[in-house]
Design a protein around this motif. Structure first.
Motif, PDB file in Angstrom:
ATOM      1  N   GLU A 390      15.039  -6.360  -7.873  1.00 55.87           N
ATOM      2  CA  GLU A 390      15.081  -6.758  -6.478  1.00 55.87           C
ATOM      3  C   GLU A 390      14.531  -5.620  -5.617  1.00 55.87           C
ATOM      4  O   GLU A 390      14.943  -4.449  -5.766  1.00 55.87           O
ATOM      5  N   TYR A 391      13.617  -5.978  -4.705  1.00 58.88           N
ATOM      6  CA  TYR A 391      12.972  -4.993  -3.826  1.00 58.88           C
ATOM      7  C   TYR A 391      13.338  -5.302  -2.376  1.00 58.88           C
ATOM      8  O   TYR A 391      13.654  -6.436  -2.026  1.00 58.88           O
ATOM      9  N   ASP A 392      13.242  -4.281  -1.525  1.00 56.30           N
ATOM     10  CA  ASP A 392      13.422  -4.509  -0.101  1.00 56.30           C
ATOM     11  C   ASP A 392      12.054  -4.688   0.554  1.00 56.30           C
ATOM     12  O   ASP A 392      11.017  -4.754  -0.118  1.00 56.30           O
ATOM     13  N   ARG A 393      12.009  -4.768   1.896  1.00 54.86           N
ATOM     14  CA  ARG A 393      10.748  -5.017   2.587  1.00 54.86           C
ATOM     15  C   ARG A 393       9.777  -3.842   2.471  1.00 54.86           C
ATOM     16  O   ARG A 393       8.574  -4.035   2.537  1.00 54.86           O
ATOM     17  N   ALA A 394      10.309  -2.652   2.316  1.00 55.52           N
ATOM     18  CA  ALA A 394       9.445  -1.462   2.197  1.00 55.52           C
ATOM     19  C   ALA A 394       8.937  -1.260   0.785  1.00 55.52           C
ATOM     20  O   ALA A 394       8.135  -0.353   0.549  1.00 55.52           O
ATOM     21  N   GLY A 395       9.350  -2.084  -0.170  1.00 55.60           N
ATOM     22  CA  GLY A 395       8.894  -1.950  -1.545  1.00 55.60           C
ATOM     23  C   GLY A 395       9.762  -1.073  -2.401  1.00 55.60           C
ATOM     24  O   GLY A 395       9.416  -0.793  -3.552  1.00 55.60           O
TER      25      GLY A 395
END
Length: 556
Positions: A390-395
């Motif tokens: 799982e990644y966030d919006r910033a990668g």
């Protein structure tokens, strides 16, 4: 008449007395004389003739062409510049070496006692000393040498080759020619001998052995030598006579110039003034004189091309290696021991290549080689996993993949002395230690859980003893603070300073300081008193200068 006029009149009278009349020229005559001299220098007027009818160079300065007044020269001439006095006694002849005058039959008075010749004495005799001299035997009288005396001129005394017979050098030439002829004859015989052996060995043999190949190479070498000899006979274009290994004198020799005269000089390849610069002193042209020409047709491409290619770069690297090795303390010098420097450089290159290959093998062994021809395992090519990341919006990864800990360049997870944890895994009372045994000593041996239990038991026992002593009232009294006196001892409570003794001590201290400032007032016999009283120490303390005291400038 003034003194200056008298001097002028006297000089004029002297000129009249010797018969020389000074002809004074007018301004117009002087101008015509200067114009005539300029025309003669430019070649527009004929040159002036001397007494013998020879032309005088118009460029000769006047102070050289004009004769002194005491020679009474009527016409211009250069005879006064020549050597007009000649000594007839000077000669250019030389001694007649080995010439004999005559030979006597018996010994004569005043002759050499050893050989009997009249031209020298026994000290100057060059003959072997006889057992019995000619004075006593009257036999084998040596002939008299021809003794000559010459009065040489300036050049004759300094002529190194005076009396040298040039025809004697023909013997040297004949000796070298005979040596060369014998060498050519020997080479010819060797060539014929090897040809005969080759013809004998070829009968009944199909292949050519190794010995035959070596003989063929030797034969080619002989042919090359003969070709060189023939070429030196036919073409002697490079024979230049010059001095060899000499400054002002010495031997001369033949030096061969390796450049063929048909080749164009490098400074003539491009006559453009803006082309490559040519330095005539060093005979160097660093840049390419013909940069736009075809490289395949170029005979010369500049000195920089040869300096940066071939063995020139190897020689440069050798010099750099010698300098660096010498700076690092190694006894190595390129000019003093070139063979040693070259051998050490070769060993250095071998060691460097071995180290590079070892480093490369170590890296490939640890990380593998992606450029190798070995096929990647099928499990890696077609490998799949069900792991979710799982990644966030910033990668950035939020979850699904373990965080890799960065490894340092130092050794990790190295356990010593039977420890199961590293040093620094335990912290207590501002000290580092081992977590496995909770010891605070760096190089201690691990005691494990038993050591932890023993340390806790010792701590509990110490606490029980302290509590027992506090309950029984056996605690030691606290130490009292002692205020030391000025001279380093404890101040007694009943210390009382005498005012009179203190005043005397202050006077003594002033006298002592005054005596230190002026050594001349110190007496010869000095009495010392080792007993120091409390008043003396108080006076010393009061008179002592404290450099940190801001009021020291106001003290007396």
């Amino acid at each position: 008449m003034s003194r200056g006029n008298k001097r002028i009149r006297t000089s004029f009278d002297v000129f009249i007395a010797v018969g020389v009349v000074v002809a004074f020229k007018s301004r117009e005559d002087h101008r015509k004389q200067i114009e005539l001299e300029e025309a003669r220098k430019a070649g527009l007027a004929p040159a002036e003739l001397d007494e013998d009818g020879k032309e005088i160079n118009p460029h000769i300065p006047q102070y050289m062409s004009s004769a002194p007044w005491y020679l009474n020269a009527e016409r211009p001439s250069l005879k006064h510049q020549r050597k007009w006095k000649s000594d007839p006694n000077y000669t250019k002849s030389w001694y007649d070496r080995g010439a004999k005058i005559g030979q006597a039959d018996k010994y004569r008075k005043g002759a050499c006692q050893n050989c009997g010749a009249m031209s020298h004495d026994i000290k100057s005799c060059m003959e072997r000393p006889r057992k019995v001299g000619a004075k006593w035997t009257n036999k084998h009288i040596a002939p008299d040498e021809k003794v000559e005396t010459f009065e040489l001129d300036y050049d004759g005394k300094r002529d190194r080759w005076n009396g040298y017979d040039a025809s004697s050098y023909s013997l040297v030439i004949e000796r070298y020619e005979s040596r060369d002829e014998a060498r050519r004859k020997f080479l010819k015989e060797q060539q014929l001998k090897k040809l005969e052996e080759k013809n004998n060995n070829q009968n009944g043999e199909d292949g050519v052995s190794e010995e035959d190949e070596e003989e063929a190479e030797d034969e080619d070498d002989l042919r090359v030598d003969e070709a060189k000899v023939d070429e030196s006979k036919q073409m002697d274009f490079a024979k230049v006579e010059k001095r060899v290994r000499t400054t002002g004198g010495g031997s001369t020799g033949t030096v061969r110039n390796l450049r063929i005269r048909e080749d164009t000089a490098k400074y003539l390849l491009n006559l453009d003034v803006n082309s490559a610069h040519y330095d005539p002193k060093t005979r160097s042209m660093r840049e390419d004189p013909l940069p736009d020409a075809d490289p395949n047709e170029k005979f010369y491409a500049g000195d920089n091309r040869y300096r940066n290619s071939g063995q020139a770069m190897e020689f440069k690297q050798l010099n750099i290696h010698a300098w660096e090795a010498f700076d690092k303390g190694q006894d190595m010098h390129m000019q003093a021991a070139p063979s040693q420097a070259e051998l050490l450089y070769k060993n250095f290159k071998v060691i460097k290549e071995n180290l590079k290959s070892h480093t490369k093998d170590t890296i490939l062994e640890k990380y593998g080689n992606a450029a190798s021809e070995e096929a990647i395992p099928r499990e890696l090519l077609l490998g799949q996993s069900e792991r979710e990341v799982e990644y966030d919006r910033a990668g950035r990864i939020i979850k699904g993949q373990e965080t890799t800990l960065p490894r340092s360049k130092y050794e990790e997870d190295v356990y010593i002395n039977n420890h199961t944890c590293v040093w620094g895994s335990w912290w207590k009372d501002h000290q580092w230690g081992y977590r496995c045994c909770q010891q605070l000593t760096r190089n201690s041996y691990c005691t494990g859980a038993a050591g932890i239990e023993a340390a806790e038991a010792a701590t509990d026992l110490m606490r029980a003893n302290i509590a027992r002593k506090e309950a029984a009232g056996e605690m030691p009294p606290p130490a009292e603070e002692k205020r030391p006196a000025t001279w380093g001892t404890d101040i007694p409570e009943d210390l009382v300073l005498d005012e009179k003794l203190l005043a005397e001590a202050l006077k003594k201290e002033d006298a002592r300081k005054k005596e230190e400032r002026d050594e001349r007032k110190r007496k010869y016999n000095v009495k010392w008193n080792d007993e120091v009283t409390a008043e003396d120490m108080e006076a010393y303390r009061m008179k002592k200068v404290h450099h940190d005291d801001p009021m020291k400038e106001f003290l007396n």
